[in-house]
Motif scaffolding. Structure first.
Motif, mmCIF file in Angstrom:
data_model
loop_
_atom_site.group_PDB
_atom_site.id
_atom_site.type_symbol
_atom_site.label_atom_id
_atom_site.label_comp_id
_atom_site.label_asym_id
_atom_site.label_seq_id
_atom_site.Cartn_x
_atom_site.Cartn_y
_atom_site.Cartn_z
ATOM 1 N N ARG A 112 30.988 77.870 37.205
ATOM 2 C CA ARG A 112 31.842 79.005 37.562
ATOM 3 C C ARG A 112 31.181 79.913 38.591
ATOM 4 O O ARG A 112 31.789 80.869 39.073
ATOM 5 C CB ARG A 112 32.183 79.808 36.307
ATOM 6 N N SER A 113 29.941 79.644 38.905
ATOM 7 C CA SER A 113 29.209 80.492 39.848
ATOM 8 C C SER A 113 29.741 80.328 41.272
ATOM 9 O O SER A 113 30.250 79.269 41.638
ATOM 10 C CB SER A 113 27.727 80.144 39.814
ATOM 11 N N LYS A 114 29.621 81.404 42.050
ATOM 12 C CA LYS A 114 29.997 81.346 43.465
ATOM 13 C C LYS A 114 28.801 80.816 44.246
ATOM 14 O O LYS A 114 27.655 81.003 43.853
ATOM 15 C CB LYS A 114 30.393 82.734 43.961
ATOM 16 N N SER A 115 29.097 80.159 45.371
ATOM 17 C CA SER A 115 28.001 79.598 46.179
ATOM 18 C C SER A 115 28.207 79.921 47.651
ATOM 19 O O SER A 115 29.329 80.202 48.090
ATOM 20 C CB SER A 115 27.933 78.082 45.986
ATOM 21 N N ASP A 116 27.104 79.866 48.405
ATOM 22 C CA ASP A 116 27.175 80.117 49.849
ATOM 23 C C ASP A 116 27.775 78.925 50.580
ATOM 24 O O ASP A 116 28.498 79.091 51.572
ATOM 25 C CB ASP A 116 25.768 80.387 50.401
ATOM 26 N N LEU A 117 27.468 77.721 50.069
ATOM 27 C CA LEU A 117 27.900 76.489 50.738
ATOM 28 C C LEU A 117 28.589 75.559 49.746
ATOM 29 O O LEU A 117 28.292 75.578 48.556
ATOM 30 C CB LEU A 117 26.692 75.775 51.353
ATOM 31 N N ILE A 118 29.483 74.748 50.271
ATOM 32 C CA ILE A 118 30.158 73.729 49.467
ATOM 33 C C ILE A 118 29.921 72.372 50.129
ATOM 34 O O ILE A 118 30.029 72.243 51.357
ATOM 35 C CB ILE A 118 31.677 73.994 49.375
ATOM 36 N N LEU A 119 29.596 71.394 49.313
ATOM 37 C CA LEU A 119 29.434 70.038 49.830
ATOM 38 C C LEU A 119 30.581 69.177 49.321
ATOM 39 O O LEU A 119 30.740 68.983 48.113
ATOM 40 C CB LEU A 119 28.097 69.431 49.380
ATOM 41 N N GLU A 120 31.394 68.700 50.255
ATOM 42 C CA GLU A 120 32.465 67.770 49.900
ATOM 43 C C GLU A 120 31.949 66.344 50.033
ATOM 44 O O GLU A 120 31.285 66.011 51.020
ATOM 45 C CB GLU A 120 33.692 67.977 50.789
ATOM 46 N N VAL A 121 32.251 65.526 49.041
ATOM 47 C CA VAL A 121 31.778 64.140 49.002
ATOM 48 C C VAL A 121 32.997 63.224 48.948
ATOM 49 O O VAL A 121 33.831 63.349 48.049
ATOM 50 C CB VAL A 121 30.887 63.900 47.755
ATOM 51 N N ASN A 122 33.095 62.326 49.910
ATOM 52 C CA ASN A 122 34.227 61.406 49.959
ATOM 53 C C ASN A 122 33.701 59.968 49.890
ATOM 54 O O ASN A 122 33.057 59.487 50.828
ATOM 55 C CB ASN A 122 35.024 61.624 51.245
ATOM 56 N N ILE A 123 33.968 59.303 48.760
ATOM 57 C CA ILE A 123 33.492 57.917 48.587
ATOM 58 C C ILE A 123 34.479 56.981 49.272
ATOM 59 O O ILE A 123 35.598 56.772 48.805
ATOM 60 C CB ILE A 123 33.379 57.550 47.085
ATOM 61 N N GLU A 124 34.068 56.414 50.397
ATOM 62 C CA GLU A 124 34.960 55.548 51.173
ATOM 63 C C GLU A 124 34.861 54.088 50.738
ATOM 64 O O GLU A 124 35.820 53.325 50.890
ATOM 65 C CB GLU A 124 34.651 55.703 52.663
ATOM 66 N N ASP A 125 33.710 53.699 50.210
ATOM 67 C CA ASP A 125 33.558 52.322 49.718
ATOM 68 C C ASP A 125 32.465 52.279 48.656
ATOM 69 O O ASP A 125 31.411 52.896 48.812
ATOM 70 C CB ASP A 125 33.214 51.367 50.871
ATOM 71 N N PHE A 126 32.751 51.573 47.573
ATOM 72 C CA PHE A 126 31.770 51.357 46.510
ATOM 73 C C PHE A 126 32.225 50.085 45.805
ATOM 74 O O PHE A 126 32.906 50.123 44.794
ATOM 75 C CB PHE A 126 31.741 52.544 45.542
ATOM 76 N N THR A 146 30.378 66.382 53.798
ATOM 77 C CA THR A 146 30.810 67.480 54.664
ATOM 78 C C THR A 146 30.317 68.795 54.071
ATOM 79 O O THR A 146 30.667 69.143 52.933
ATOM 80 C CB THR A 146 32.342 67.517 54.803
ATOM 81 N N LEU A 147 29.504 69.520 54.833
ATOM 82 C CA LEU A 147 28.955 70.806 54.388
ATOM 83 C C LEU A 147 29.825 71.929 54.935
ATOM 84 O O LEU A 147 30.073 72.007 56.143
ATOM 85 C CB LEU A 147 27.515 70.959 54.874
#
Length: 199
Positions: A112-126, A146-147
């Motif tokens: 629930r904490s707020k952050s300065d940065l967000i990292l989006e992770v997109n799994i395109e192949d596994f 994506t930062l």
């Protein structure tokens, strides 16, 4: 005589209820602790939240798929994931970044904490791939990172990393081992990339 008759009927009914099913082996993504010797001060003054990974619906289930040739997707009938790859990869991304100590702190999407940065992770192949004649197999992992600056929602950097590893054995176990190695390689690349942004 009647007692014997009822005993036989009971045994027949009982044997009909107990069907034999093949045992299903569960597999878990297991990575070593990622240690990089080239970590700078990084973003030590910034907090990071890693969002739940985006992926296809197949990576959100316990079902273990593999591909044969270019188009045919099959399901292992006697093997499945212990936890969905989507959740496991999200957890391993958080752990890798915590261990790297690039950021002041690294939290999962559940925090629930707020952050300065967000990292989006997109799994395109596994996925584990087999040749058409089933005489060779490899695993491929491709993930986009994506930062984002959470204050103004601006993309600071985005990059896709991939790794392809040959499987030692032509089965689910060989596929999981090669997926582990490929994912470990992708995470190492991502840590170096994110560290480079903060230099």
């Amino acid at each position: 005589m009647m007692k014997l008759f009822f005993t036989i009927i009971f045994l027949i009914l009982l044997s009909g209820c107990s069907t034999t099913k093949p045992a299903v082996t569960e597999y878990k993504i297991a990575l070593k602790t990622l240690v990089s010797s080239d970590i700078s001060s990084g973003c030590r003054d910034k907090s990071l939240k890693v969002s739940q990974a985006f992926s296809s619906s197949s990576l959100m289930s316990l079902q273990m798929n593999y591909m044969q040739g270019d188009k045919e997707v099959y399901v292992y009938t006697q093997a499945q994931w212990n936890n969905s790859p989507n959740q496991e990869i999200s957890q391993h991304v958080v752990k890798a970044l915590r261990d790297s100590k690039i950021f002041k702190n690294t939290q999962s999407s559940k925090s629930r904490s707020k952050s300065d940065l967000i990292l989006e992770v997109n799994i395109e192949d596994f996925m584990q791939y087999y040749s058409v004649d089933l005489d060779s197999s490899y695993s491929n992992v491709m993930i986009n990172f994506t930062l984002i600056d959470s204050k103004n929602s601006l993309v600071l950097a985005s990059k896709t990393f991939s790794s392809r590893v040959q499987a030692d054995t032509l089965d689910a176990s060989g596929g999981v081992k090669s997926l582990d190695i490929a994912l470990e390689d992708v995470l190492k690349q991502s840590v170096v990339f994110l560290n480079g942004i903060c230099r």
